[in-house]
Design a protein around this motif. Structure first.
Motif, PDB file in Angstrom:
ATOM      1  N   GLY A 141      10.011  -1.426  -4.477  1.00 53.13           N
ATOM      2  CA  GLY A 141      10.116   0.008  -4.221  1.00 53.13           C
ATOM      3  C   GLY A 141      11.027   0.706  -5.215  1.00 53.13           C
ATOM      4  N   ILE A 142      12.153   0.086  -5.523  1.00 55.73           N
ATOM      5  CA  ILE A 142      13.075   0.655  -6.507  1.00 55.73           C
ATOM      6  C   ILE A 142      12.407   0.729  -7.878  1.00 55.73           C
TER       7      ILE A 142
ATOM      8  N   ILE B 249       0.832  -1.208   0.000  1.00 55.74           N
ATOM      9  CA  ILE B 249       0.000   0.000   0.000  1.00 55.74           C
ATOM     10  C   ILE B 249       0.869   1.260   0.000  1.00 55.74           C
ATOM     11  N   LYS B 250       1.978   1.241   0.747  1.00 51.51           N
ATOM     12  CA  LYS B 250       2.881   2.402   0.762  1.00 51.51           C
ATOM     13  C   LYS B 250       3.411   2.685  -0.643  1.00 51.51           C
ATOM     14  N   GLN B 251       3.779   1.639  -1.357  1.00 51.50           N
ATOM     15  CA  GLN B 251       4.336   1.817  -2.700  1.00 51.50           C
ATOM     16  C   GLN B 251       3.252   2.188  -3.716  1.00 51.50           C
TER      17      GLN B 251
ATOM     18  N   LYS C 246       1.372   0.323 -16.365  1.00 52.75           N
ATOM     19  CA  LYS C 246       0.713  -0.987 -16.290  1.00 52.75           C
ATOM     20  C   LYS C 246       1.590  -1.874 -15.404  1.00 52.75           C
ATOM     21  N   ILE C 247       1.073  -3.016 -15.025  1.00 52.12           N
ATOM     22  CA  ILE C 247       1.838  -3.963 -14.214  1.00 52.12           C
ATOM     23  C   ILE C 247       3.147  -4.313 -14.916  1.00 52.12           C
ATOM     24  N   ALA C 248       3.078  -4.527 -16.219  1.00 51.24           N
ATOM     25  CA  ALA C 248       4.277  -4.891 -16.987  1.00 51.24           C
ATOM     26  C   ALA C 248       5.350  -3.805 -16.941  1.00 51.24           C
ATOM     27  N   ASP C 249       4.940  -2.550 -16.833  1.00 53.26           N
ATOM     28  CA  ASP C 249       5.911  -1.459 -16.747  1.00 53.26           C
ATOM     29  C   ASP C 249       6.746  -1.563 -15.474  1.00 53.26           C
ATOM     30  N   ILE C 250       6.112  -1.963 -14.398  1.00 55.95           N
ATOM     31  CA  ILE C 250       6.826  -2.132 -13.129  1.00 55.95           C
ATOM     32  C   ILE C 250       7.723  -3.368 -13.214  1.00 55.95           C
ATOM     33  N   VAL C 251       7.171  -4.448 -13.739  1.00 57.56           N
ATOM     34  CA  VAL C 251       7.921  -5.706 -13.830  1.00 57.56           C
ATOM     35  C   VAL C 251       9.201  -5.530 -14.638  1.00 57.56           C
TER      36      VAL C 251
END
Length: 90
Positions: free
Chosen positions: A42-43, A7-9, A57-62
């Protein structure tokens, strides 16, 4: 990662992109990242916020998770580190 850490991230993303996630969206995102190390997540979130203008999108974070950068000298060449693992694993 705990829900509190997540939730923080995710709050950073919501704030940076002026978007509020629905319960279903939060559940989907958490299910995709719950087994991930919070430090790596977090990074990746911080890096995504610095690099993307529009809501990720989720893929952008992955694809911003640098899980192989320490051992693979060519990791920076891969847009998506999961693909790098697949290719190296063959």
């Amino acid at each position: 990662m705990t829900k509190e850490d997540f939730i923080k991230q995710i709050t950073k993303i919501q704030t940076a992109y002026n978007k509020s996630f629905t319960q279903n969206e939060l559940r989907l995102w958490f299910n995709n990242f719950e087994k991930m190390n919070i430090k790596d997540f977090g990074i990746a979130v911080d890096k995504t916020i610095k690099e993307l203008t529009f809501m990720p999108k989720i893929a952008d974070i992955v694809c911003r998770i640098e899980n192989n950068s320490a051992t693979d000298p060519y990791a920076y060449l891969y847009k998506n580190n999961q693909w790098a693992e697949l290719v190296k694993g063959e």
